[in-house]
Design a protein around this motif. Sequence first.
Motif, PDB file in Angstrom:
ATOM      1  N   PRO A 138       0.819  -1.214   0.000  1.00 18.45           N
ATOM      2  CA  PRO A 138       0.000   0.000   0.000  1.00 18.45           C
ATOM      3  C   PRO A 138       0.857   1.271   0.000  1.00 18.45           C
ATOM      4  O   PRO A 138       1.919   1.324   0.606  1.00 18.45           O
ATOM      5  CB  PRO A 138      -0.799  -0.125   1.304  1.00 18.45           C
ATOM      6  N   THR A 145      -4.112   5.478   2.998  1.00 17.63           N
ATOM      7  CA  THR A 145      -3.359   4.364   2.445  1.00 17.63           C
ATOM      8  C   THR A 145      -4.124   3.862   1.230  1.00 17.63           C
ATOM      9  O   THR A 145      -5.346   3.727   1.265  1.00 17.63           O
ATOM     10  CB  THR A 145      -3.184   3.216   3.458  1.00 17.63           C
ATOM     11  N   ASP A 147      -4.097   0.782  -1.561  1.00 20.41           N
ATOM     12  CA  ASP A 147      -3.592  -0.501  -2.037  1.00 20.41           C
ATOM     13  C   ASP A 147      -4.163  -0.714  -3.435  1.00 20.41           C
ATOM     14  O   ASP A 147      -5.349  -1.028  -3.601  1.00 20.41           O
ATOM     15  CB  ASP A 147      -4.033  -1.629  -1.105  1.00 20.41           C
ATOM     16  N   ARG A 148      -3.323  -0.554  -4.445  1.00 11.71           N
ATOM     17  CA  ARG A 148      -3.796  -0.612  -5.831  1.00 11.71           C
ATOM     18  C   ARG A 148      -4.055  -2.037  -6.302  1.00 11.71           C
ATOM     19  O   ARG A 148      -4.762  -2.235  -7.292  1.00 11.71           O
ATOM     20  CB  ARG A 148      -2.790   0.074  -6.759  1.00 11.71           C
ATOM     21  N   GLU A 159     -10.970   1.037   6.663  1.00 11.47           N
ATOM     22  CA  GLU A 159     -11.225   0.961   5.228  1.00 11.47           C
ATOM     23  C   GLU A 159     -12.373   1.886   4.844  1.00 11.47           C
ATOM     24  O   GLU A 159     -13.406   1.947   5.536  1.00 11.47           O
ATOM     25  CB  GLU A 159     -11.560  -0.473   4.826  1.00 11.47           C
TER      26      GLU A 159
END
Length: 237
Positions: A138, A145, A147-148, A159
Amino acid sequence: MARVLLIEDDLAVQKGVTLALRRRGHEVEVAASGETGLLVLERHRPDLVLLDLMLPGMSGLEVCRRIRESKQVPIIILSARGDDIDMVVGLEAGADDYIVKPAVGEVLEARIKAVLRRVVPAQDDEAERTASGGGVGPERHGDLTIDRVALIVGRDGAELPLAPSELKLLLFLSAAPGQVYSRQQLLEQVWEHSFYGDVRLVDACVTRLRAKVEDDPRAPVYVRTVRGFGYRFGPVA
């Protein structure tokens, strides 16, 4: 192909849309009211929802809001109401796209494909970054943050529930911090549209995204406006 839930009370529209989508290989489930649509949503678990605004009983806007309370399934509003106010209100309720009736099968297919691509990461880009030893894990941008690979955005350890268009917009902007993009550029890159009138999609999505990622949406830190042009990603260092 996709599993599509069509929430529409007009029998002629039901028949036309269902026929057009099934000819293109999609599985279609139809609900004639918002209340029924919400029940079918749990059973059918569609990949995408096509939603009319003018429904008997519960309005399409309320259906959209209720879906967004717990699910991030892509939503395309399919409505005869094409006024700016109706479109903006529908988009701000959580829809990913807005199509004005009547819509031919080719338009529906193109918009459905574009929306569904927003939930898929850019695999080629990720593979290239991983092979070069960069972009692993990430990213951190201030309190965010990203995370691709897992398509997860977090803030302060929690989240964030981002709709597909919100997620792709954030991924696109954050890939080049400081780069300024016009609304038309974002419309073409994120929504894959070319009609300038649809730039309202961009502004409505920015409004929703800011409400989720910013401490104060009126003084954004991450998704910043460049007056007279467009937007850029600019978190604090």
